[in-house]
Design a protein around this motif. Sequence first.
Motif, PDB file in Angstrom:
ATOM      1  N   GLY A  83      35.843  23.337  43.093  1.00  0.00           N
ATOM      2  CA  GLY A  83      34.975  23.745  42.084  1.00  0.00           C
ATOM      3  C   GLY A  83      35.477  25.398  41.763  1.00  0.00           C
ATOM      4  O   GLY A  83      35.404  25.684  40.509  1.00  0.00           O
ATOM      5  N   GLN A  84      35.573  26.292  42.935  1.00  0.00           N
ATOM      6  CA  GLN A  84      35.691  27.457  42.610  1.00  0.00           C
ATOM      7  C   GLN A  84      37.212  27.733  41.891  1.00  0.00           C
ATOM      8  O   GLN A  84      37.263  28.649  40.967  1.00  0.00           O
ATOM      9  N   LEU A  85      38.139  26.832  42.437  1.00  0.00           N
ATOM     10  CA  LEU A  85      39.342  27.178  41.727  1.00  0.00           C
ATOM     11  C   LEU A  85      39.460  26.635  40.271  1.00  0.00           C
ATOM     12  O   LEU A  85      40.136  27.185  39.561  1.00  0.00           O
ATOM     13  N   LEU A  86      38.717  25.627  40.085  1.00  0.00           N
ATOM     14  CA  LEU A  86      38.591  25.108  38.617  1.00  0.00           C
ATOM     15  C   LEU A  86      37.874  26.427  37.724  1.00  0.00           C
ATOM     16  O   LEU A  86      38.230  26.324  36.539  1.00  0.00           O
ATOM     17  N   LEU A  87      36.980  27.052  38.344  1.00  0.00           N
ATOM     18  CA  LEU A  87      36.011  27.995  37.594  1.00  0.00           C
ATOM     19  C   LEU A  87      37.048  29.343  37.646  1.00  0.00           C
ATOM     20  O   LEU A  87      37.063  29.758  36.568  1.00  0.00           O
ATOM     21  N   SER A  88      37.830  29.577  38.482  1.00  0.00           N
ATOM     22  CA  SER A  88      38.668  30.781  38.369  1.00  0.00           C
ATOM     23  C   SER A  88      39.868  30.255  37.331  1.00  0.00           C
ATOM     24  O   SER A  88      40.293  31.284  36.484  1.00  0.00           O
ATOM     25  N   ALA A  91      38.033  30.909  33.809  1.00  0.00           N
ATOM     26  CA  ALA A  91      37.876  32.319  33.701  1.00  0.00           C
ATOM     27  C   ALA A  91      39.132  33.228  33.727  1.00  0.00           C
ATOM     28  O   ALA A  91      39.052  34.339  33.166  1.00  0.00           O
ATOM     29  N   LYS A  92      40.421  32.517  33.932  1.00  0.00           N
ATOM     30  CA  LYS A  92      41.486  33.317  33.954  1.00  0.00           C
ATOM     31  C   LYS A  92      41.748  34.597  34.897  1.00  0.00           C
ATOM     32  O   LYS A  92      41.684  35.808  34.391  1.00  0.00           O
ATOM     33  N   ILE A  93      41.136  34.344  36.061  1.00  0.00           N
ATOM     34  CA  ILE A  93      41.014  35.359  36.966  1.00  0.00           C
ATOM     35  C   ILE A  93      41.739  35.241  38.271  1.00  0.00           C
ATOM     36  O   ILE A  93      41.834  33.910  38.618  1.00  0.00           O
ATOM     37  N   ASP A  94      42.097  36.098  38.864  1.00  0.00           N
ATOM     38  CA  ASP A  94      42.876  35.935  40.323  1.00  0.00           C
ATOM     39  C   ASP A  94      41.847  35.487  41.357  1.00  0.00           C
ATOM     40  O   ASP A  94      40.995  36.206  41.757  1.00  0.00           O
ATOM     41  N   TYR A  95      41.982  34.262  41.677  1.00  0.00           N
ATOM     42  CA  TYR A  95      40.941  33.536  42.696  1.00  0.00           C
ATOM     43  C   TYR A  95      41.071  34.453  44.041  1.00  0.00           C
ATOM     44  O   TYR A  95      40.030  34.928  44.623  1.00  0.00           O
ATOM     45  N   TYR A  96      42.201  34.937  44.419  1.00  0.00           N
ATOM     46  CA  TYR A  96      42.304  35.605  45.878  1.00  0.00           C
ATOM     47  C   TYR A  96      42.071  37.068  45.711  1.00  0.00           C
ATOM     48  O   TYR A  96      41.027  37.255  46.665  1.00  0.00           O
ATOM     49  N   THR A  97      41.997  37.706  44.843  1.00  0.00           N
ATOM     50  CA  THR A  97      41.563  38.848  44.732  1.00  0.00           C
ATOM     51  C   THR A  97      40.018  38.959  44.539  1.00  0.00           C
ATOM     52  O   THR A  97      39.514  39.779  45.119  1.00  0.00           O
ATOM     53  N   THR A  98      39.541  38.225  43.693  1.00  0.00           N
ATOM     54  CA  THR A  98      38.081  37.897  43.680  1.00  0.00           C
ATOM     55  C   THR A  98      37.421  37.689  44.990  1.00  0.00           C
ATOM     56  O   THR A  98      36.466  37.982  45.457  1.00  0.00           O
ATOM     57  N   LYS A  99      38.015  36.833  45.919  1.00  0.00           N
ATOM     58  CA  LYS A  99      37.436  36.520  47.253  1.00  0.00           C
ATOM     59  C   LYS A  99      37.392  37.443  48.120  1.00  0.00           C
ATOM     60  O   LYS A  99      37.019  37.748  49.119  1.00  0.00           O
ATOM     61  N   ARG A 100      38.604  38.459  47.835  1.00  0.00           N
ATOM     62  CA  ARG A 100      38.728  39.450  48.764  1.00  0.00           C
ATOM     63  C   ARG A 100      37.781  40.614  48.261  1.00  0.00           C
ATOM     64  O   ARG A 100      37.652  41.648  49.085  1.00  0.00           O
ATOM     65  N   GLY A 101      36.975  40.390  47.298  1.00  0.00           N
ATOM     66  CA  GLY A 101      35.817  41.397  47.251  1.00  0.00           C
ATOM     67  C   GLY A 101      36.124  42.285  46.003  1.00  0.00           C
ATOM     68  O   GLY A 101      35.294  43.309  45.605  1.00  0.00           O
ATOM     69  N   ASN A 102      37.312  42.301  45.167  1.00  0.00           N
ATOM     70  CA  ASN A 102      37.649  43.151  44.176  1.00  0.00           C
ATOM     71  C   ASN A 102      37.054  42.597  42.711  1.00  0.00           C
ATOM     72  O   ASN A 102      37.545  42.006  41.959  1.00  0.00           O
TER      73      ASN A 102
END
Length: 276
Positions: A83-88, A91-102
């Motif tokens: 679900g999170q990967l579908l969401l990213s 949204a066209k965002i970097d999944y791993y950057t977001t998970k790192r708190g950026n």
Amino acid sequence: MLYDLRKNADSLVNEMLDTTVGLPSGIAALDEKLLGFSPGELIIIAGRPGMGKSSLARDIALAIGKNSTVVFYSLEMNNSEVGQLLLSNLAKIDYYTTKRGNITDNIKSRLDESSRQLSTYSILINDDTCLTPALIQRELAEIIKTESISCVIIDYLQLMSIKGHSKRVEEVTQISRELLGLAKTFYIPIIAMSQLNRQLEYRESTRPRLSDLRESGSLEQDANKVLLIHRPSYYDLKINPDATDTGEAEIIIAKNRKGPCGVVPCAWIAEYMSFM
């Protein structure tokens, strides 16, 4: 059930003239060659680890789930991760950057908007790791009591199992035949991700071919369509970590029972793990 051509010859004309295409992959050039994914078909999408099989599976789920119901079987990731990967992706965002708190205000805003958008998609996810064709059949039979199913996606086939086989080749053969049977029984396309044999990585050309399908020739025989994913930069990076991922990708139509084969060039967007 016998199909009497004497009684159905006229209806065949109407079916031939019907220009309705199957379900979309989300990649227009690919859909043009395949005429979409059609009811009753078993479609195999294969690649080596790291090529983006799961990403393409999610791309297809979004393309179809926007307008009709998809049942997505994830044997590697849990429901929330998918679900999170579908969401990213939406949204066209970097999944791993977001998970790192950026997380910027812009990213949060895009995630909120994509969450509202995703809530309108009809995608049902099952992360059961002990999946068999029989379990899929029972679950689909329950689901169709309340809603129409347009497609099943399985990520991925080699993680499925059936008891009673001493040889893996025989087991995969039975899985393949039963999945084709389910596609016909429920009259929907079943799209299964599959591994390719490691040997292709030791050839002069790493471009995959139909014979590279892993563990059973029945996959090649049973499938109506076989798509192979190839990303040249992936192998460049394995040899030289300082190389650049160009994003160049190919989806090779290695088998297409009702149309042409060939190569569809596309782009791999690493930031949000999607093909375009």
